[in-house]
Design an enzyme around this catalytic site. Structure first.
Site, PDB file in Angstrom:
ATOM      1  N   ASN A 319       0.750  -1.143   0.090  1.00  0.00           N
ATOM      2  CA  ASN A 319      -0.304  -0.023   0.111  1.00  0.00           C
ATOM      3  C   ASN A 319       0.514   1.352   0.043  1.00  0.00           C
ATOM      4  O   ASN A 319       0.136   2.244  -0.040  1.00  0.00           O
ATOM      5  CB  ASN A 319      -0.660   0.306   1.220  1.00  0.00           C
ATOM      6  CG  ASN A 319      -1.954  -0.752   0.785  1.00  0.00           C
ATOM      7  OD1 ASN A 319      -2.527  -0.529   0.702  1.00  0.00           O
ATOM      8  ND2 ASN A 319      -2.042  -2.447   1.597  1.00  0.00           N
ATOM      9  N   ILE A 322       1.844   2.360  -4.322  1.00  0.00           N
ATOM     10  CA  ILE A 322       0.584   1.801  -5.048  1.00  0.00           C
ATOM     11  C   ILE A 322       1.069   1.884  -6.911  1.00  0.00           C
ATOM     12  O   ILE A 322       0.971   0.513  -7.607  1.00  0.00           O
ATOM     13  CB  ILE A 322      -0.322   2.363  -5.495  1.00  0.00           C
ATOM     14  CG1 ILE A 322      -1.210   2.249  -3.358  1.00  0.00           C
ATOM     15  CG2 ILE A 322      -1.534   1.676  -6.918  1.00  0.00           C
ATOM     16  CD1 ILE A 322      -1.426   1.239  -3.446  1.00  0.00           C
ATOM     17  N   PRO A 323       1.278   2.412  -7.816  1.00  0.00           N
ATOM     18  CA  PRO A 323       1.915   1.909  -8.740  1.00  0.00           C
ATOM     19  C   PRO A 323       3.652   0.902  -9.228  1.00  0.00           C
ATOM     20  O   PRO A 323       3.190  -0.173 -10.169  1.00  0.00           O
ATOM     21  CB  PRO A 323       2.973   3.046  -9.405  1.00  0.00           C
ATOM     22  CG  PRO A 323       2.669   3.816  -8.409  1.00  0.00           C
ATOM     23  CD  PRO A 323       1.789   3.887  -7.592  1.00  0.00           C
ATOM     24  N   VAL A 324       4.023   0.738  -8.271  1.00  0.00           N
ATOM     25  CA  VAL A 324       5.105  -0.148  -8.349  1.00  0.00           C
ATOM     26  C   VAL A 324       3.934  -1.400  -8.295  1.00  0.00           C
ATOM     27  O   VAL A 324       4.438  -2.868  -8.911  1.00  0.00           O
ATOM     28  CB  VAL A 324       5.997  -0.218  -6.925  1.00  0.00           C
ATOM     29  CG1 VAL A 324       7.062  -1.234  -7.119  1.00  0.00           C
ATOM     30  CG2 VAL A 324       6.881   0.565  -7.986  1.00  0.00           C
ATOM     31  N   TYR A 333       3.475 -11.446 -10.352  1.00  0.00           N
ATOM     32  CA  TYR A 333       2.920 -12.327  -8.912  1.00  0.00           C
ATOM     33  C   TYR A 333       1.263 -13.283 -10.162  1.00  0.00           C
ATOM     34  O   TYR A 333       2.020 -13.695  -9.893  1.00  0.00           O
ATOM     35  CB  TYR A 333       1.831 -11.398  -8.448  1.00  0.00           C
ATOM     36  CG  TYR A 333       1.754 -11.709  -7.117  1.00  0.00           C
ATOM     37  CD1 TYR A 333       2.367 -12.909  -5.890  1.00  0.00           C
ATOM     38  CD2 TYR A 333      -0.434 -12.352  -6.862  1.00  0.00           C
ATOM     39  CE1 TYR A 333       1.891 -13.599  -5.122  1.00  0.00           C
ATOM     40  CE2 TYR A 333      -0.557 -13.013  -5.915  1.00  0.00           C
ATOM     41  CZ  TYR A 333       0.429 -13.605  -4.731  1.00  0.00           C
ATOM     42  OH  TYR A 333      -0.107 -14.547  -4.064  1.00  0.00           O
ATOM     43  N   HIS A 358      16.671  -2.838  -5.611  1.00  0.00           N
ATOM     44  CA  HIS A 358      17.294  -1.802  -4.507  1.00  0.00           C
ATOM     45  C   HIS A 358      18.771  -1.845  -4.540  1.00  0.00           C
ATOM     46  O   HIS A 358      18.955  -0.884  -4.282  1.00  0.00           O
ATOM     47  CB  HIS A 358      16.469  -2.401  -2.694  1.00  0.00           C
ATOM     48  CG  HIS A 358      14.982  -1.563  -2.736  1.00  0.00           C
ATOM     49  ND1 HIS A 358      13.674  -1.931  -3.296  1.00  0.00           N
ATOM     50  CD2 HIS A 358      14.642  -1.158  -2.333  1.00  0.00           C
ATOM     51  CE1 HIS A 358      12.965  -1.568  -2.363  1.00  0.00           C
ATOM     52  NE2 HIS A 358      13.181  -0.774  -1.973  1.00  0.00           N
TER      53      HIS A 358
END
Length: 424
Positions: A319, A322-324, A333, A358
């Site tokens: 949450n 949201i775009p990712v 997924y 990351h």
């Protein structure tokens, strides 16, 4: 009678829930404590804010601008994706040839900027982060672009129509507003205008027809612009004035392996680091993305949900961005689940991909590979299991906040320490 059967307000059985005054008290105490820290910082270090120094972080070589040149070159991959899709739409390329071209192009998008950053000495870490972020976003967007167009071709073939409206693409139930007169159908979407609108739009998931707002609200746009300018100045000031001195003073305890002083420095760094992270979240996900969306009349403004109420680590990661999250759910997924994998395997794969990016955005600009960001992201898997299994409600929410407040400065100190040792 002046007495009756009743519970004290602070007892759980009383049903009392209006603690607004206590919340205000917490805010006042927070402001006062941080004001003391800020005053102490000014007395100890003086004014350290220097805008010229920020510009120099981007422009070590003001005549070559390697980061900007790298971003401009990215248009080559955009054209390659568009013309490949055009050939696929008319049958000039087979699906296997198109998949191979997309694979090579997407792989190059990730590898090419890495090679440039590592070979060009005038590329600064800040400029490298900017360029790599652009290429990462481009990778995710073009991946979505090729997937959606492939789904459209599959639907077209299944329905045996030339211009069938893809229902496999994200459906738009209502009209897109007065700004759009008609829906675009495949392959009518394969234009420069359509692709570049998607590339600049604040989303990672491609659609043939995005929801559009009817007009540009000038006051809303100006408010977001003012917030962007104000908060970016505040971020730079806080980093230079508060965070940099704290990090510099943390190097000696790390060098001497003084664990008590290391913990003290970690806790001291946690406050400015977390405050800067919160301000960055508001600046990027609310001010900047709403500014771009308003300018482009992009209708879907759900860039974040109530992650601050997260009672589990999983809820936070679903949450806060949201775009990712939508991209991972739609293009990573669910396809893994369709291949027969379990939900646990699919979730682990998503965390692995997130950990890779990351680390990609940290190690490459710093030109050192320590895997601290990767391990930090992978540590979220056992943490998510522990919090979801043993902690609920306010305890789970507190655990999420603690992981955010403490986890980030640990990674920051690890990278700064290693960068300091490597370069100085």
């Amino acid at each position: 009678s002046c007495h009756k059967l009743q519970e004290s307000l602070l007892s759980s059985a009383s049903g009392y829930s209006n603690y607004r005054g206590i919340l205000n008290w917490c805010v006042v105490m927070l402001v006062l404590s941080n004001a003391r820290l800020f005053l102490e910082n000014l007395i100890k270090y003086g004014i350290l804010v220097d805008p010229i120094q920020v510009v120099s972080l981007f422009l070590k070589d003001p005549y070559s601008w390697p980061a900007l040149c790298l971003v401009i070159v990215s248009n080559v991959f955009i054209f390659a994706a568009l013309y490949t899709e055009r050939r696929l739409s008319v049958g000039t390329f087979s699906e296997s040839v198109g998949s191979f071209i997309h694979f090579v192009s997407l792989s190059t998008i990730l590898c090419f900027p890495v090679a440039v950053v590592l070979m060009v000495n005038s590329m600064t870490p800040v400029g490298a982060v900017f360029a790599l972020s652009v290429y990462t976003i481009l990778f995710l967007k073009l991946y979505s672009y090729k997937d959606v167009n492939k789904w459209c071709r599959e639907i077209r073939q299944a329905k045996a129509r030339t211009l069938a409206r893809s229902q496999s693409c994200p459906t738009v139930q209502k009209s897109n507003g007065s700004a759009v007169q008609a829906h675009v159908s495949y392959p009518g979407n394969l234009t420069h205008r359509d692709l570049y609108y998607f590339l600049f739009a604040p989303t990672l998931c491609y659609e043939l027809n995005f929801p559009r707002s009817p007009r540009i609200r000038k006051r809303f746009l100006l408010r977001r612009l003012f917030e962007m300018l104000f908060f970016i100045q505040l971020l730079v000031g806080l980093i230079q004035q508060w965070m940099v001195p704290t990090i510099q003073n943390s190097m000696k305890p790390f060098k001497d392996m003084d664990y008590s002083r290391m913990i003290e420095r970690l806790l001291k760094l946690a406050v400015p680091n977390h405050l800067i992270w919160l301000i960055f979240f508001y600046w990027f996900f609310h001010s900047s993305m709403n500014f771009v969306a308003e300018l482009m009349q992009f209708g879907d403004r759900e860039f974040y949900r109530d992650w601050w109420n997260s009672e589990t680590v999983t809820y936070f990661w679903q949450n806060w961005n949201i775009p990712v999250h939508k991209w991972c759910l739609r293009h990573f997924y669910k396809p893994i689940l369709k291949r027969g994998a379990s939900k646990w395997v699919a979730q682990t794969a998503v965390f692995l991909a997130s950990a890779f990016f990351h680390e990609y955005l940290v190690s490459v600009p710093l030109k050192m590979f320590r895997l601290w960001a990767f391990m930090g992201m992978m540590a979220q898997i056992p943490l998510a299991w522990f919090v979801g299994r043993f902690l609920r409600g306010n305890y789970g929410n507190a655990a999420v906040w603690i992981s955010l407040i403490i986890g980030q400065p640990v990674a920051v100190l690890m990278y700064v320490h290693d960068y300091y040792i490597l370069n100085y």
